[in-house]
Scaffold this motif. Structure first.
Motif, mmCIF file in Angstrom:
data_model
loop_
_atom_site.group_PDB
_atom_site.id
_atom_site.type_symbol
_atom_site.label_atom_id
_atom_site.label_comp_id
_atom_site.label_asym_id
_atom_site.label_seq_id
_atom_site.Cartn_x
_atom_site.Cartn_y
_atom_site.Cartn_z
ATOM 1 N N SER A 28 -7.855 8.870 12.215
ATOM 2 C CA SER A 28 -7.778 7.909 11.407
ATOM 3 C C SER A 28 -8.450 6.821 12.349
ATOM 4 N N SER B 86 -3.725 -2.249 9.064
ATOM 5 C CA SER B 86 -4.560 -2.280 7.676
ATOM 6 C C SER B 86 -5.874 -1.361 7.638
ATOM 7 N N GLU B 87 -6.218 -1.132 8.929
ATOM 8 C CA GLU B 87 -7.773 -0.527 8.489
ATOM 9 C C GLU B 87 -7.117 1.191 8.864
ATOM 10 N N THR B 88 -6.252 1.308 9.424
ATOM 11 C CA THR B 88 -6.129 2.792 9.911
ATOM 12 C C THR B 88 -4.744 3.271 9.511
ATOM 13 N N HIS C 162 0.897 -1.298 0.090
ATOM 14 C CA HIS C 162 0.039 -0.004 -0.010
ATOM 15 C C HIS C 162 0.940 1.256 -0.091
ATOM 16 N N ASN D 48 -11.731 5.119 11.021
ATOM 17 C CA ASN D 48 -11.692 4.006 10.102
ATOM 18 C C ASN D 48 -11.440 2.592 10.852
ATOM 19 N N LEU D 49 -11.300 2.526 11.931
ATOM 20 C CA LEU D 49 -11.342 1.325 12.871
ATOM 21 C C LEU D 49 -12.735 0.714 12.952
ATOM 22 N N LYS D 50 -12.498 -0.793 12.453
ATOM 23 C CA LYS D 50 -14.044 -1.316 12.697
ATOM 24 C C LYS D 50 -13.893 -1.971 13.892
ATOM 25 N N LYS E 291 -4.718 -5.604 12.437
ATOM 26 C CA LYS E 291 -5.872 -5.016 12.061
ATOM 27 C C LYS E 291 -5.888 -3.360 12.134
ATOM 28 N N LEU E 292 -5.441 -2.935 13.039
ATOM 29 C CA LEU E 292 -4.856 -1.548 13.437
ATOM 30 C C LEU E 292 -4.151 -0.764 12.039
#
Ligand SMILES: *Cc1c(COP(=O)(O)O)cnc(C)c1O
Length: 409
Positions: A402, A365-367, A31, A406-408, A362-363
């Protein structure tokens, strides 16, 4: 035939920060347009303050002039600096002789080097989770035994769990131990020990002739006047404790390098007289160490000047304002968080009970935010995650924004 120290082979694979770097690199390659926000490694980011810079320049100028040039200094440190440190503690109600202070190049080296004055068969107790240096240096010096993959522990170390139930301050070790590492304010949990909590350990150490190695690297982050900044605020602690500190976190000396260890004359171990342990550390430092940089010691003197103290406190306040922003951000999301009030670390419980490394992924990739998995600080850190308040304000704000967006969870 030369043989290597095979204790190095016992170090558990995948040291925390290299693994974080590896995962981050991999993610960034996939990314390339994502801007990463780093709240991971506990490294200072703000510039040295003007008073400190002047002190360092003075140190350089002294060396540039034959009239003030100096070569090797005292291995124990500049006399004036030892006096200034003694006065600083005294201003906080702690009476220590300048001879109790040993200036060094940092708290991390001291926290491992100190082992050399104690018996190699010492039983060592450490907080779990803890600053990784305590465990790893004991592994390298052969005091930790073998690593158990299953438990995530070394079989020769006494782990003292720091959990939500005990407010992240350990219960007394079961049975007898010889050396006890305590760190307050704590890295990674951000917990600060109270007077009563430390008193229990001092009593234990005295009753068992154990020695407490107290790491106070974050003492200047304590704003609550009721909380002890030094183990020597506890009655009789001088007989059973030594203390390690540095200017890394107080004055941004992470790259400049200056620390000190306090070995009170009163400190005793099995079969020693007062003064003997202090002599041993003096001997160790005189033999293995040639003194801290004279330039840097001028910088350190400047930290303890009136201006220097004021500026350094402002630096600490800057990071603590960051901590407030982080605390507020995670609270708004309903995430359970500890620390962050008298320490620059926020210790969050991973949402949904996922593992520390899963939350790291997770943190990220999402944020795009990088933090530190709690399990990297020991098995007791599993299910937790550390966010560091060291960073430029914009970076901290961007990270929290962010996370909020963005965190789900
Ligand atoms: C940052 C830190 C230190 C400081 O180490 P230096 O060698 O003085 O830079 C010591 N102990 C802990 C727990 C730390 O987090």
């Amino acid at each position: 035939m030369a043989k290597i120290n095979i204790n190095y082979n016992k170090l558990a694979a995948g040291y925390l920060f290299p693994e974080i770097a590896r995962r981050t690199r991999e993610f960034q390659e996939k990314h390339p347009n994502m801007v990463l926000k780093k709240l991971g490694i506990g490294n200072t980011t703000e510039a040295l303050t003007p008073a400190v810079v002047s002190g360092l320049i003075k140190g350089v100028n002294n060396l540039a002039d034959p009239a003030t040039y100096s070569g090797y200094g005292d291995e124990q440190g500049n006399k004036k600096l030892r006096q200034v440190l003694s006065d600083y503690y005294s201003s906080r109600g702690i009476a220590l002789s300048p001879d109790d202070f040993f200036i060094s190049d940092g708290a991390k080296p001291d926290s491992s080097n100190i082992q050399s004055i104690f018996s190699s068969d010492s039983i060592v107790a450490i907080q779990d989770p803890a600053y990784p240096v305590y465990v790893d240096s004991n592994v390298i010096t052969g005091k930790a035994g073998n690593y158990s993959e299953e438990k995530g522990e070394y079989d020769g170390l006494k782990y003292m769990p720091c959990t939500e139930e005990n407010n992240f301050f350990p219960n007394l070790p079961k049975g007898k131990v010889d050396l006890i590492y305590l760190c307050s304010p704590n890295n990674p949990t951000g917990a600060v020990a109270t007077h009563e909590q430390l008193k229990k350990f001092v009593d234990y150490a005295k009753n068992n002739k154990a020695v407490i190695i107290f790491d106070a690297a974050y003492s200047e982050y304590i704003s609550d006047p009721k909380l002890p900044k030094s183990i020597f605020e506890i009655e009789e602690a001088k007989e059973c404790s030594l203390e390690i500190n540095s200017l890394s976190k107080f004055a941004g000396f992470t790259g400049v390098r200056l620390g000190w260890t306090i070995v009170p004359e009163e400190l005793v171990a099995e079969g020693t007289e007062p003064g003997e342990i202090r002599n041993l550390w003096n001997r160790r430092q005189s033999t293995f160490f040639n003194g801290a940089s004279n330039i840097v010691q001028e910088g350190a003197l400047a930290v303890f000047s009136k201006e220097g103290l004021k500026e350094s406190k402002e630096l600490v306040n800057y990071y603590m304002e960051n901590a407030k922003i982080i605390m507020k951000g995670v609270a708004a999301l309903g995430i359970t968080a500890y620390g962050g009030v008298n320490a620059p670390y926020v210790w969050i419980k991973t949402p949904g009970g996922i593992s520390s490394w899963d939350f790291f992924d997770k943190l990220l990739s999402e944020t795009g935010v990088i933090g530190t998995p709690g399990s990297g600080f020991g098995p007791g850190g599993e299910g937790f995650f550390r966010l560091s308040a060291f960073g430029h304000r914009e970076n901290i704000e961007a990270a929290m924004e962010s996370i909020k967006q963005n965190l789900k969870i």
